[in-house]
Design a protein around this motif. Structure first.
Motif, PDB file in Angstrom:
ATOM      1  N   ILE A   6      32.509  35.872  42.323  1.00 47.80           N
ATOM      2  CA  ILE A   6      32.786  37.286  42.602  1.00 47.80           C
ATOM      3  C   ILE A   6      32.501  38.042  41.315  1.00 47.80           C
ATOM      4  O   ILE A   6      32.963  37.629  40.254  1.00 47.80           O
ATOM      5  CB  ILE A   6      34.262  37.537  42.993  1.00 47.80           C
ATOM      6  N   PRO A   7      31.776  39.154  41.363  1.00 49.56           N
ATOM      7  CA  PRO A   7      31.045  39.778  42.465  1.00 49.56           C
ATOM      8  C   PRO A   7      29.616  39.258  42.482  1.00 49.56           C
ATOM      9  O   PRO A   7      29.310  38.245  41.830  1.00 49.56           O
ATOM     10  CB  PRO A   7      31.098  41.252  42.085  1.00 49.56           C
ATOM     11  N   ASN A   8      28.718  39.990  43.164  1.00 46.26           N
ATOM     12  CA  ASN A   8      27.334  39.528  43.310  1.00 46.26           C
ATOM     13  C   ASN A   8      26.603  39.409  41.980  1.00 46.26           C
ATOM     14  O   ASN A   8      25.676  38.604  41.850  1.00 46.26           O
ATOM     15  CB  ASN A   8      26.555  40.463  44.236  1.00 46.26           C
ATOM     16  N   THR A   9      26.981  40.233  40.994  1.00 45.71           N
ATOM     17  CA  THR A   9      26.305  40.158  39.699  1.00 45.71           C
ATOM     18  C   THR A   9      26.543  38.823  38.997  1.00 45.71           C
ATOM     19  O   THR A   9      25.832  38.482  38.069  1.00 45.71           O
ATOM     20  CB  THR A   9      26.769  41.300  38.783  1.00 45.71           C
ATOM     21  N   ALA A  10      27.565  38.073  39.446  1.00 48.00           N
ATOM     22  CA  ALA A  10      27.853  36.771  38.849  1.00 48.00           C
ATOM     23  C   ALA A  10      27.069  35.638  39.498  1.00 48.00           C
ATOM     24  O   ALA A  10      27.204  34.473  39.112  1.00 48.00           O
ATOM     25  CB  ALA A  10      29.356  36.473  38.940  1.00 48.00           C
ATOM     26  N   GLU A  11      26.219  35.967  40.465  1.00 46.57           N
ATOM     27  CA  GLU A  11      25.531  34.931  41.236  1.00 46.57           C
ATOM     28  C   GLU A  11      24.633  34.061  40.362  1.00 46.57           C
ATOM     29  O   GLU A  11      24.585  32.839  40.528  1.00 46.57           O
ATOM     30  CB  GLU A  11      24.709  35.576  42.353  1.00 46.57           C
ATOM     31  N   THR A  12      23.935  34.673  39.414  1.00 51.35           N
ATOM     32  CA  THR A  12      23.008  33.893  38.583  1.00 51.35           C
ATOM     33  C   THR A  12      23.774  32.910  37.701  1.00 51.35           C
ATOM     34  O   THR A  12      23.367  31.747  37.559  1.00 51.35           O
ATOM     35  CB  THR A  12      22.149  34.839  37.717  1.00 51.35           C
ATOM     36  N   ALA A  13      24.878  33.365  37.104  1.00 53.28           N
ATOM     37  CA  ALA A  13      25.709  32.441  36.318  1.00 53.28           C
ATOM     38  C   ALA A  13      26.254  31.325  37.202  1.00 53.28           C
ATOM     39  O   ALA A  13      26.375  30.171  36.770  1.00 53.28           O
ATOM     40  CB  ALA A  13      26.853  33.207  35.650  1.00 53.28           C
ATOM     41  N   PHE A  14      26.559  31.659  38.448  1.00 53.99           N
ATOM     42  CA  PHE A  14      27.025  30.651  39.406  1.00 53.99           C
ATOM     43  C   PHE A  14      25.961  29.587  39.632  1.00 53.99           C
ATOM     44  O   PHE A  14      26.252  28.383  39.667  1.00 53.99           O
ATOM     45  CB  PHE A  14      27.395  31.346  40.717  1.00 53.99           C
ATOM     46  N   PHE A  15      24.698  30.012  39.783  1.00 51.59           N
ATOM     47  CA  PHE A  15      23.611  29.034  39.931  1.00 51.59           C
ATOM     48  C   PHE A  15      23.575  28.085  38.734  1.00 51.59           C
ATOM     49  O   PHE A  15      23.367  26.879  38.881  1.00 51.59           O
ATOM     50  CB  PHE A  15      22.269  29.751  40.057  1.00 51.59           C
ATOM     51  N   GLY A  16      23.729  28.644  37.546  1.00 49.00           N
ATOM     52  CA  GLY A  16      23.724  27.806  36.348  1.00 49.00           C
ATOM     53  C   GLY A  16      24.889  26.843  36.324  1.00 49.00           C
ATOM     54  O   GLY A  16      24.743  25.670  35.928  1.00 49.00           O
ATOM     55  N   LEU A  17      26.067  27.322  36.744  1.00 48.11           N
ATOM     56  CA  LEU A  17      27.245  26.441  36.800  1.00 48.11           C
ATOM     57  C   LEU A  17      27.026  25.292  37.774  1.00 48.11           C
ATOM     58  O   LEU A  17      27.317  24.125  37.459  1.00 48.11           O
ATOM     59  CB  LEU A  17      28.467  27.266  37.215  1.00 48.11           C
TER      60      LEU A  17
END
Length: 633
Positions: free
Chosen positions: A366-377
């Protein structure tokens, strides 16, 4: 967590290098530059929500005809307001004179924004009210073409008071103590000086006044004007400017705090705050875009000459890393890689926090701007899991059993879309109790995925700044799913110090990391440290900014990062939720590893790139101590 952090402005400068009719014939419209301006501003709308403005300068307009146009808006949708207005001129001309609609000279003479040089600005105000007078571009007018100045920028100066006093010493009477006013008048003062110098020189040579105006326009030393004007600027800035006769410039601060990129080919020169918007708007590869070096100016003369000039000696490059983490467009090639790396670098801390129990953990963001960091995680988690599978299979030592191997291989990282923002929700309720209830429903959650009292829920965000949204809504929302534990992860390190270069994080007491440190001091009986820091701030308050050091760093020296994170978790956890809550922040060294070329980390480290930063952070602490709720610059 999902907090709205407003930030620095966005800029666009467009200079056409061919005659206007060239673009009408090649691209089908004399509005080529205006259409590009619209697109580039829309693509940077993330950089300005409070207002917008545009300006245009037309070349070689005969006396008695308007050659500078400006339109600004602070409407609810300022870009829509501006370009609907400019389009209405166009449609009116189409209706009234359809036979002349392909006559470029007619269009230039009658439409205020069909010209060779255009500027756009998207405003987020960290200073002043949200009024039309505070919207860029700013205009300094004069009957001499080469003394007219239009300025817009993405900047915040920490020494506005010092700049204001310098203008008074020069004999001026500034109407307001604001960095926008001081920048405009400072550049304008040295623009006047350069005009006067050249006028005297050409007068001695025997030229008449009309000829002198043309010669001044030709020989105006824009780089020297900027050198003189910016000598004592302290802050982060990218400033764009247009001079009435047609010269233009973009100048960047010596540390490269604020970003600037530009495209130059045989048709146009275009500068913006974001690199991918240039790629999109002009359909060009990354390699064709240049970054304006720190301390330099891009100078575009009216005759089409384009040059980079060193204005101030470049200092250590300290481009803002928080901008990379959160504000900049994630479609930029480098920023995308950096954000993935930030997520991946958190893997070890998270594995330790879940005790390596990946089978009973659900990962989301959360939110959508964190999606790229999520992919890395997720990439980091999969990397660990593959190593774990390899170890388990190797441990079978030749006694392979198909069921056992399949069971090992079937293990996977559980990733889900847990929270979805309901952008349609709006509230007009004014009382706090019922407003909070509405805010708590801004996010919908996906039910039936998290196993009650079994699974741990790991949620990654770009940053956790104030913690208010976490406490008031997000944690309660997530707790409805029944997880055993909720781990909130920030891809940014703990934000401990205020910004003073353009991002709206100016009050020290707002930061949850600072609140946590103060709370720990009070709990452990070391409140004397707070008093000592206050006395040290007061002692330095009258020093020249170059002699001030950041003593607020002493507040944090008594605690480990983990102790502060644990206290943050305690402060943001509502009393009525079931799950255990933990908070994990990015390590500072991991940030540097992910963003090696953008080491401006003052939010996290307190190491400000300019002397004014130390002055601001100490004043912010004085304000906190004295319960003064205002920004420190």
């Amino acid at each position: 967590m999902s907090e709205t952090i407003k930030h620095e402005c966005g800029i666009v400068l467009i200079r056409l290098l061919k005659p206007l009719d060239y673009y009408r014939q090649k691209y089908g419209s004399a509005r080529y530059a205006l259409n590009k301006l619209n697109l580039l501003m829309e693509k940077q709308h993330n950089r300005g929500q409070d207002g917008a403005g545009v300006a245009c300068i037309k070349f070689d307009v005969p006396p008695g005809h308007r050659y500078i146009g400006r339109y600004r808006s602070n409407a609810a949708q300022p870009l829509k307001d501006i370009f609907e207005k400019l389009n209405s001129y166009y449609e009116e001309m189409r209706r009234d004179n359809p036979e002349k609609f392909k006559d470029t000279e007619y269009l230039k003479a009658n439409h205020p924004f069909i010209g060779e040089l255009l500027m756009g600005h998207l405003r987020y105000g960290t200073f002043g009210k949200n009024s039309i007078e505070n919207c860029h571009p700013f205009l300094r007018q004069n009957n001499w073409m080469s003394r007219n100045l239009v300025v817009a920028g993405n900047f915040n100066l920490t020494n506005v008071d010092e700049q204001f006093n310098q203008l008074i010493e020069l004999g001026q009477h500034p109407k307001e103590m604001a960095d926008t006013v001081t920048v405009l008048e400072k550049i304008g003062h040295f623009l006047d000086n350069e005009n006067e110098r050249l006028f005297r020189e050409f007068k001695r040579q025997g030229h008449d006044n009309a000829e002198i105006s043309r010669l001044i326009a030709r020989d105006l030393d824009v780089a020297e004007i900027l050198r003189q004007a910016s000598k004592r600027f302290d802050g982060g800035y990218v400033i764009t400017g247009m001079i009435g006769h047609g010269d233009a410039f973009v100048v960047r601060d010596p540390n490269g705090i604020r970003p600037c990129f530009y495209l130059q080919n045989d048709e146009v020169v275009v500068a913006t705050s974001e690199r991918p918007v240039l790629q999109t708007a002009f359909n060009i590869p990354l390699e064709e875009i240049r970054e304006l070096p720190p301390g330099s100016a891009l100078i575009i003369k009216k005759d089409g000459r384009v040059a980079e000039e060193v204005i101030r000696e470049p200092k250590e490059r300290l481009s803002c890393s928080f901008e990379r983490i959160y504000f900049s467009r994630g479609s930029d090639a480098d920023i995308y890689r950096e954000r993935k790396a930030l997520g991946k670098n958190l893997s070890k801390q998270i594995l330790e926090a879940i005790n390596y129990d990946i089978d009973n953990t659900v990962f989301s963001y959360i939110p959508n701007t964190a999606e790229t960091a999520f992919f890395g995680l997720v990439h980091g988690m999969n990397q660990w899991l593959n190593e774990e599978k390899n170890r388990q299979i190797t441990a079978l030592n030749g006694t392979l059993d198909a069921d056992v191997v399949n069971r090992i291989l079937s293990r996977s990282v559980r990733t889900e879309k847990i929270a979805i923002k309901d952008a349609k929700i709006r509230t007009f309720i004014t009382d706090d109790l019922h407003r909070d209830e509405m805010v708590a429903h801004v996010y919908d959650v996906t039910y039936g995925i998290v196993r009650k009292d079994i699974d741990t829920l790991v949620i990654i965000d770009d940053s956790i700044v104030r913690g208010t949204t976490l406490k008031q809504s997000i944690l309660r929302i997530l707790d409805r799913l029944g997880p055993k534990k909720i781990i909130i992860v920030s891809s940014a390190p703990q934000i401990r110090y205020p910004d003073c270069y353009g991002i709206d994080m100016a009050k020290l007491g707002d930061f949850i990391a600072f609140q946590a440190a103060v709370d720990l001091h009070r709990e452990r009986g070391t409140e004397y440290v707070i008093d000592e820091v206050y006395e040290q701030c007061i002692a330095q308050d009258s020093y020249p900014k170059e002699e001030i050091r950041n003593v607020v760093q002493n507040i944090y020296k008594h605690f480990t990062d983990e102790e502060i994170s644990d206290r943050i978790a305690k402060l943001v956890t509502p009393a009525d939720i079931h799950a255990e809550v933990a908070v994990i922040y990015q390590k500072l060294e991991s940030l540097h590893e992910a963003c090696p070329n953008h080491r401006g980390d003052w939010y996290f480290s307190g190491n400000y790139p300019t002397p004014g930063g130390n002055k601001v952070v100490n004043r912010a602490f004085i304000n906190f101590y004295n319960k003064v709720n205002e920004r420190a610059y």
